[in-house]
Design an enzyme around this catalytic site. Structure first.
Site, short mmCIF file in Angstrom:
data_model
loop_
_atom_site.label_atom_id
_atom_site.label_comp_id
_atom_site.label_asym_id
_atom_site.label_seq_id
_atom_site.Cartn_x
_atom_site.Cartn_y
_atom_site.Cartn_z
N ARG A 67 0.82 -1.24 0.00
CA ARG A 67 0.00 0.00 0.00
C ARG A 67 0.84 1.28 0.00
O ARG A 67 0.36 2.34 0.38
CB ARG A 67 -0.97 0.02 1.17
CG ARG A 67 -1.96 -1.11 1.16
CD ARG A 67 -3.23 -0.76 1.89
NE ARG A 67 -4.15 -1.87 1.83
CZ ARG A 67 -4.19 -2.86 2.72
NH1 ARG A 67 -3.35 -2.85 3.74
NH2 ARG A 67 -5.05 -3.83 2.58
N LYS A 89 3.75 11.74 -10.95
CA LYS A 89 2.93 10.90 -11.85
C LYS A 89 3.68 9.60 -12.10
O LYS A 89 4.84 9.63 -12.52
CB LYS A 89 2.72 11.61 -13.19
CG LYS A 89 1.63 12.64 -13.18
CD LYS A 89 1.34 12.98 -14.63
CE LYS A 89 0.47 14.19 -14.77
NZ LYS A 89 0.34 14.57 -16.18
N GLU A 131 11.50 19.36 -23.83
CA GLU A 131 10.66 19.57 -22.64
C GLU A 131 11.10 20.84 -21.89
O GLU A 131 10.27 21.52 -21.29
CB GLU A 131 10.73 18.35 -21.71
CG GLU A 131 10.16 17.07 -22.30
CD GLU A 131 8.62 17.00 -22.27
OE1 GLU A 131 7.95 17.94 -21.81
OE2 GLU A 131 8.10 15.97 -22.76
N LYS A 173 8.53 23.58 -12.89
CA LYS A 173 7.55 22.49 -12.82
C LYS A 173 7.03 22.34 -11.39
O LYS A 173 5.82 22.20 -11.17
CB LYS A 173 8.14 21.17 -13.31
CG LYS A 173 7.13 20.04 -13.17
CD LYS A 173 7.38 18.82 -14.00
CE LYS A 173 6.26 17.80 -13.78
NZ LYS A 173 6.44 16.54 -14.49
N GLU A 183 -3.57 17.99 -11.28
CA GLU A 183 -3.82 18.43 -12.65
C GLU A 183 -5.28 18.82 -12.88
O GLU A 183 -5.89 18.45 -13.89
CB GLU A 183 -3.37 17.34 -13.65
CG GLU A 183 -3.10 17.90 -15.03
CD GLU A 183 -2.46 16.89 -15.97
OE1 GLU A 183 -1.32 16.52 -15.71
OE2 GLU A 183 -3.11 16.49 -16.95
N ARG A 187 -1.74 23.00 -13.69
CA ARG A 187 -0.74 21.98 -14.08
C ARG A 187 -0.92 21.56 -15.53
O ARG A 187 0.01 21.08 -16.17
CB ARG A 187 -0.84 20.77 -13.14
CG ARG A 187 0.21 19.72 -13.42
CD ARG A 187 0.32 18.67 -12.34
NE ARG A 187 1.36 17.71 -12.68
CZ ARG A 187 1.77 16.75 -11.88
NH1 ARG A 187 1.25 16.62 -10.68
NH2 ARG A 187 2.71 15.90 -12.27
N ASN A 191 1.15 20.54 -20.31
CA ASN A 191 0.82 19.71 -21.47
C ASN A 191 0.94 20.47 -22.79
O ASN A 191 0.46 20.00 -23.83
CB ASN A 191 -0.61 19.15 -21.33
CG ASN A 191 -0.72 18.24 -20.13
OD1 ASN A 191 0.23 17.57 -19.78
ND2 ASN A 191 -1.87 18.26 -19.48
N HIS A 194 1.37 18.64 -26.04
CA HIS A 194 1.06 17.23 -25.82
C HIS A 194 -0.22 16.76 -26.50
O HIS A 194 -0.38 15.57 -26.74
CB HIS A 194 0.99 16.92 -24.32
CG HIS A 194 2.35 16.81 -23.69
ND1 HIS A 194 3.23 17.87 -23.66
CD2 HIS A 194 3.00 15.78 -23.09
CE1 HIS A 194 4.35 17.49 -23.06
NE2 HIS A 194 4.23 16.23 -22.71
N HIS A 198 1.01 13.58 -28.26
CA HIS A 198 0.64 12.21 -27.88
C HIS A 198 0.01 11.48 -29.05
O HIS A 198 0.25 10.28 -29.26
CB HIS A 198 -0.37 12.24 -26.72
CG HIS A 198 0.31 12.22 -25.38
ND1 HIS A 198 -0.29 12.69 -24.24
CD2 HIS A 198 1.53 11.78 -25.01
CE1 HIS A 198 0.55 12.55 -23.23
NE2 HIS A 198 1.65 12.00 -23.67
N HIS A 211 9.74 10.91 -27.29
CA HIS A 211 8.65 11.67 -26.70
C HIS A 211 8.84 13.19 -26.91
O HIS A 211 7.93 13.89 -27.37
CB HIS A 211 8.55 11.33 -25.22
CG HIS A 211 7.50 12.09 -24.48
ND1 HIS A 211 6.15 11.93 -24.72
CD2 HIS A 211 7.60 13.03 -23.50
CE1 HIS A 211 5.47 12.73 -23.92
NE2 HIS A 211 6.33 13.41 -23.17
#
Ligand SMILES: NC(=O)c1ccc[n+]([C@@H]2O[C@H](COP(=O)([O-])OP(=O)(O)OC[C@H]3O[C@@H](n4cnc5c(N)ncnc54)[C@H](O)[C@@H]3O)[C@@H](O)[C@H]2O)c1
Length: 309
Positions: A67, A89, A131, A173, A183, A187, A191, A194, A198, A211
């Protein structure tokens, strides 16, 4: 590891396949079993040494094991140092659905040593710089100036030139993540590039572009939408010029319909429709959801014909 051995009751190396191949449920399960077999406890800690793939996987494994146990990120790619290692993330991929199973689990510690980056293939380094440009464009124009001025040293992986750039990107960031950890709002500015980026990765099967390269093309496309909404030409030109210095591989041949379908399926797409992160000016971004279907099709056709126009 020799240093750790003096302080830890016991430690184990757990290695995984290189790159994106590691981010699989079966790999995570294998790691949980190996952790249990090695006597892992609630106060065991996981150290994620590697690129963003290792960090995302290790964070997910740490977040679920017993956990949740603490973990530290020790990122060894520029992309992971400036982006993936910070913000909590974590995820693994399902077939055809990248990052679709995961949780927010923040590392207790992030150690980014720019000396590690000297062995990184230049293409990976440039992917990380994409990035950095993304964050600098919307969050920190001083960082953008620094990137422009130090470009030659940055692409040569000079650790001393990279260190302040990594620090500034992490600061930018972290500020956004602290204000909006899950997000729900600001936040989402991270993106930038993105939405289409993506989709490009999905449609080209994650093989053709790194990426950061896909995000760079995504930023170029976002600049078109932003120009139509008042982004000053000099700001768009400045960003396009720094993206050009990334020396991107050519955009693969992609069908417009496939990209549109991939964007509609993306997990960031809300019931309200596609969201775009667009610069209003350098250092200021906003989330826009008023890009109509006809405008999107028209702009996408023009972009696919010539991404740089
Ligand atoms: N969690 C987040 O917020 C977040 C943000 C951005 C990206 N990501 C994820 O990060 C992943 C991409 O990360 P990445 O770009 O770091 O790629 P990566 O982890 O796949 O690493 C790329 C390659 O570089 C090698 N490598 C790593 N460090 C090296 C070094 N110092 N010298 C030589 N080779 C080295 C790796 O073995 C691999 O082959 C994607 O899965 C993406 O989804 C996560």
């Amino acid at each position: 590891m020799d240093g750790l051995a003096e302080r830890a009751a016991r430690w184990r190396w757990l290695t995984v396949a290189s790159g994106e191949a590691a981010k699989e449920m079966a790999t995570a399960e294998g790691l949980w079993q190996r952790l249990l077999a090695a006597g892992g406890k609630r106060d065991s800690r996981i150290l994620a040494l590697g690129g963003g793939s290792v960090g995302d996987l290790a964070g997910f494994v740490a977040g679920c094991f017993l956990r949740g146990v603490e973990y530290a990120q020790l990122p060894t790619t520029l992309l992971a140092q400036v982006d993936a290692a910070v913000g909590g993330k974590t995820a693994v991929n399902l077939p055809g659905a990248k990052n679709s199973v995961g949780l927010f689990h923040h590392p207790a510690l992030v150690v980014a040593d720019t000396g590690c980056l000297s062995t990184l293939p230049r293409r990976e380094l440039r992917s990380g710089l994409a990035e950095v440009i993304k964050m600098a464009a919307l969050l920190d124009t001083r960082l953008l100036g620094q990137v422009e001025r130090r470009w030659d040293r940055l692409v040569a992986a000079d650790p001393e030139a990279l260190a302040p750039v990594v620090a500034a990107a992490v600061r930018a960031k972290a500020t956004v993540v602290v204000a909006d950890p899950t997000e729900a709002g600001e936040r989402r500015l991270l993106n930038f590039g993105h939405t289409l980026g993506h989709a490009i990765e999905t449609v080209s099967g994650y093989r053709r572009l790194r990426h950061g390269e896909a995000v760079a093309y995504g930023m170029l496309f976002a600049l078109r939408l932003a120009r139509a909404r008042g982004l000053p030409a000099r700001d768009a030109d400045r960003l396009r010029a720094v993206i050009r210095r990334l020396d991107l591989p050519p955009l693969p041949k992609l069908a417009r319909a496939g990209l549109l379908a991939a964007m509609a399926r993306d997990k960031k797409t809300r019931e309200a429709g596609l969201a775009w992160v667009l610069p209003e000016s350098l250092g200021r971004g906003r989330i826009v959801s008023d890009v109509g279907a006809a405008e999107l099709r028209r702009q996408l056709s023009a972009f696919l014909a010539d991404p740089w126009a």
